[in-house]
Scaffold this active site. Structure first.
Site, PDB file in Angstrom:
ATOM      1  N   HIS A  49       0.841  -1.198   0.000  1.00  0.00           N
ATOM      2  CA  HIS A  49       0.000   0.000   0.000  1.00  0.00           C
ATOM      3  C   HIS A  49       0.877   1.249   0.000  1.00  0.00           C
ATOM      4  O   HIS A  49       1.732   1.412   0.862  1.00  0.00           O
ATOM      5  CB  HIS A  49      -0.913   0.011   1.228  1.00  0.00           C
ATOM      6  CG  HIS A  49      -2.089  -0.902   1.083  1.00  0.00           C
ATOM      7  ND1 HIS A  49      -3.258  -0.740   1.786  1.00  0.00           N
ATOM      8  CD2 HIS A  49      -2.278  -1.979   0.292  1.00  0.00           C
ATOM      9  CE1 HIS A  49      -4.120  -1.688   1.443  1.00  0.00           C
ATOM     10  NE2 HIS A  49      -3.543  -2.460   0.539  1.00  0.00           N
ATOM     11  N   TYR A  87      -9.467   5.006   7.356  1.00  0.00           N
ATOM     12  CA  TYR A  87      -9.704   5.345   8.762  1.00  0.00           C
ATOM     13  C   TYR A  87     -10.831   6.373   8.784  1.00  0.00           C
ATOM     14  O   TYR A  87     -10.767   7.372   8.048  1.00  0.00           O
ATOM     15  CB  TYR A  87      -8.454   5.957   9.397  1.00  0.00           C
ATOM     16  CG  TYR A  87      -7.338   4.952   9.657  1.00  0.00           C
ATOM     17  CD1 TYR A  87      -7.249   4.286  10.874  1.00  0.00           C
ATOM     18  CD2 TYR A  87      -6.374   4.684   8.692  1.00  0.00           C
ATOM     19  CE1 TYR A  87      -6.227   3.372  11.129  1.00  0.00           C
ATOM     20  CE2 TYR A  87      -5.339   3.773   8.935  1.00  0.00           C
ATOM     21  CZ  TYR A  87      -5.283   3.121  10.158  1.00  0.00           C
ATOM     22  OH  TYR A  87      -4.274   2.223  10.407  1.00  0.00           O
ATOM     23  N   PRO A 103      -4.706   0.057  18.823  1.00  0.00           N
ATOM     24  CA  PRO A 103      -4.459  -0.460  17.468  1.00  0.00           C
ATOM     25  C   PRO A 103      -4.471   0.605  16.363  1.00  0.00           C
ATOM     26  O   PRO A 103      -4.048   0.319  15.243  1.00  0.00           O
ATOM     27  CB  PRO A 103      -5.612  -1.455  17.257  1.00  0.00           C
ATOM     28  CG  PRO A 103      -6.671  -1.047  18.220  1.00  0.00           C
ATOM     29  CD  PRO A 103      -5.964  -0.437  19.393  1.00  0.00           C
ATOM     30  N   LYS A 126       0.681  -0.323  15.193  1.00  0.00           N
ATOM     31  CA  LYS A 126       2.105  -0.341  15.565  1.00  0.00           C
ATOM     32  C   LYS A 126       2.496  -1.531  16.445  1.00  0.00           C
ATOM     33  O   LYS A 126       3.696  -1.763  16.663  1.00  0.00           O
ATOM     34  CB  LYS A 126       2.477   0.962  16.299  1.00  0.00           C
ATOM     35  CG  LYS A 126       2.465   2.184  15.402  1.00  0.00           C
ATOM     36  CD  LYS A 126       3.547   2.085  14.337  1.00  0.00           C
ATOM     37  CE  LYS A 126       3.486   3.202  13.328  1.00  0.00           C
ATOM     38  NZ  LYS A 126       3.958   2.808  12.009  1.00  0.00           N
ATOM     39  N   TYR A 183       3.645   6.683  10.066  1.00  0.00           N
ATOM     40  CA  TYR A 183       2.821   5.535   9.662  1.00  0.00           C
ATOM     41  C   TYR A 183       3.671   4.449   9.003  1.00  0.00           C
ATOM     42  O   TYR A 183       3.508   3.259   9.285  1.00  0.00           O
ATOM     43  CB  TYR A 183       1.688   5.984   8.724  1.00  0.00           C
ATOM     44  CG  TYR A 183       0.582   4.950   8.634  1.00  0.00           C
ATOM     45  CD1 TYR A 183      -0.536   5.022   9.464  1.00  0.00           C
ATOM     46  CD2 TYR A 183       0.669   3.881   7.744  1.00  0.00           C
ATOM     47  CE1 TYR A 183      -1.530   4.059   9.413  1.00  0.00           C
ATOM     48  CE2 TYR A 183      -0.317   2.908   7.684  1.00  0.00           C
ATOM     49  CZ  TYR A 183      -1.422   3.013   8.517  1.00  0.00           C
ATOM     50  OH  TYR A 183      -2.399   2.042   8.465  1.00  0.00           O
TER      51      TYR A 183
HETATM   52  C1  PHB Z   1      -6.221  -4.490  10.642  1.00  0.00           C
HETATM   53  O1  PHB Z   1      -6.221  -4.717   9.428  1.00  0.00           O
HETATM   54  O2  PHB Z   1      -6.601  -5.342  11.459  1.00  0.00           O
HETATM   55  C2  PHB Z   1      -5.761  -3.159  11.116  1.00  0.00           C
HETATM   56  C3  PHB Z   1      -5.245  -2.264  10.211  1.00  0.00           C
HETATM   57  C4  PHB Z   1      -4.844  -1.018  10.634  1.00  0.00           C
HETATM   58  C5  PHB Z   1      -4.945  -0.675  11.958  1.00  0.00           C
HETATM   59  C6  PHB Z   1      -5.435  -1.587  12.887  1.00  0.00           C
HETATM   60  C7  PHB Z   1      -5.855  -2.832  12.457  1.00  0.00           C
HETATM   61  O3  PHB Z   1      -4.556   0.561  12.368  1.00  0.00           O
END
Ligand code: PHB
Ligand code: APR
Length: 388
Positions: free
Chosen positions: A72, A200, A292, A296, A383
């Site tokens: 990505h 997000y 989450p 990280k 990130y």
């Molecule tokens: C996930 O794909 O489970 C996932 C992706 C990004 C995050 C947290 C969880 O910030």
């Protein structure tokens, strides 16, 4: 039994450390409380920093990740129905890999079997002894019998609820913690992802995240209260709660379907200091937890393991104590920056308080992020993962 490094815990931290040590000729035994199937059944995040990818390659377990993982180059953030894109590639020249932690754990377990390195699953009553002296030991019970391993060092890679951190006398360890008044309700389904990139979502009613595991498997999350019971969330209710938080295009493209897994995770920030106690070293979730948001957790476990594996290799190959002496400070410097970033993403994207002042500040943060190349670059470099 005798080994050079006794590793407690067969999560990503313990398995990766074991693999890197093995590659460098350092004997190690892993003791894991659960069965291998149980460890593989846990669904966790799935975004891998470039530096974590490099370390998995170094451990010789990166082949399937390169084959099945999704690169990505950017991420999307949706604020009250309007989507924005941030390109890591343009801002930092780097990308991330979307590849589930479950798959990484499997690759590491397969690597360990191929290396014929010892792992004791279902090890009960693991107890750490004499790690402030020169001859530490670990005792445990398996198949109804008591066992003991003498070792040079103990690596506490046994997660937040493990025994290693708890074995340190309370006066010698400090804990820094923030508990957020919310959780994430996650749903995994065999449906195509709503977008090519993660979205997000900041919405007045609460956070959401559209993520994925493959072109045919999606992972979604919605913010929920800590009092929620997953039993009260049939799939239909989850989808109905998710939809209004999305933008029109995402809502139109959303393919719903039956869940394969559904669970609630609380959000917490936690750091223990220091990470070294004589011949005991803490790494991964045993030492720190991030919420989450930003994914990280696994990446930090990997960065601890990078510092610790290099320190142990230096000790055995060059007879140098330098790496071991600096492990704690080096690892914590990177940990705290990821703690800051995960806290910032959490506070900026969730509905944390009902105070309109807080909500206005969130919107100002996000507007600044989308308009200022400096802010966008700062976000992107965190990130994709800060350099070691
Ligand atoms: C996930 O794909 O489970 C996932 C992706 C990004 C995050 C947290 C969880 O910030
Ligand atoms: N004895 C032996 N093993 C134990 C004990 C114990 N007393 N207590 C816990 N364990 C095991 C757990 O069963 C688990 O398999 O230690 C392992 C720790 O693994 P993780 O919790 O996955 O922690 P870590 O390897 O540090 O990985 C960090 O994984 O937990 C996620 O979100 C986290 O992404 C982060 C990453």
């Amino acid at each position: 039994m005798r080994t050079q490094v006794a590793i407690i815990g067969a999560g990503p931290a313990g398995l990766l450390l074991g693999q890197l040590l093995h590659k460098n000729g350092i004997d190690n035994v892993i003791l894991e409380r659960q069965t291998a199937d149980y460890v593989l059944g846990r669904v966790r995040a799935g975004v891998i920093e470039q530096v974590t990818m490099d370390l998995l390659d170094e451990a010789g377990v990166g082949a399937r990740m390169h084959q099945d993982g999704l690169i990505h180059d950017g991420v999307q953030i949706c604020v009250d129905g309007v989507r924005h894109r941030l390109s890591f590639k343009e801002l930092t020249g780097k990308s991330v890999m979307v590849y589930g932690q479950t798959e990484i754990t499997k690759d590491l377990m397969d690597g360990r079997v191929a290396a014929v390195a010892p792992t004791v699953y279902s090890a009960q009553d693991v107890t750490l002894h004499d790690f402030f002296g020169d001859n530490p030991r670990v005792s445990y019970r398996a198949e109804g019998r008591g066992h003991e391993i003498a070792c040079d060092f103990i690596a506490g890679c046994d997660g937040f609820h493990g025994i290693s951190r708890k074995s340190v006398p309370p006066g010698l360890i400090s804990a820094y913690e923030r508990v957020y008044p919310l959780g994430w309700l996650g749903l995994l389904s065999d449906t195509p992802p709503v977008s090519e990139e993660l979205i997000y979502v900041r919405h007045a009613t609460g956070f959401a995240l559209c993520s994925m595991r493959s072109p045919t498997r999606s992972r979604y999350y919605i913010q929920c209260s800590l009092a929620e019971d997953v039993e009260a969330w049939p799939d239909e209710r989850f989808w109905e709660e998710l939809k209004p938080r999305l933008d029109d295009e995402a809502r139109d493209r959303l393919v719903t379907g039956p869940s394969i897994e559904k669970s609630i995770a609380p959000l917490r920030s936690f750091v223990a200091e220091p990470l070294r106690f004589g011949r005991l070293f803490l790494a991964g979730d045993a030492a720190h937890i991030v919420p989450p948001t930003g994914a990280k957790g696994l990446n930090l476990a990997a960065s601890d393991v990078r510092y610790l594996s290099r320190a142990l290799i230096e000790h055995y190959q060059e007879k140098s104590a330098d790496g071991l002496e600096h492990y704690s400070a080096r690892a914590l410097a990177r940990v705290w920056k990821a703690e800051r970033f995960s806290w910032w993403m959490t506070m900026t994207l969730h509905r944390i308080s009902d105070n309109p002042f807080d909500q206005k500040l969130q919107l100002a943060e996000l507007d600044y992020l989308f308009r200022s190349p400096a802010a966008a670059t700062a976000f992107a470099e965190n990130y994709v993962g800060l350099p070691y």
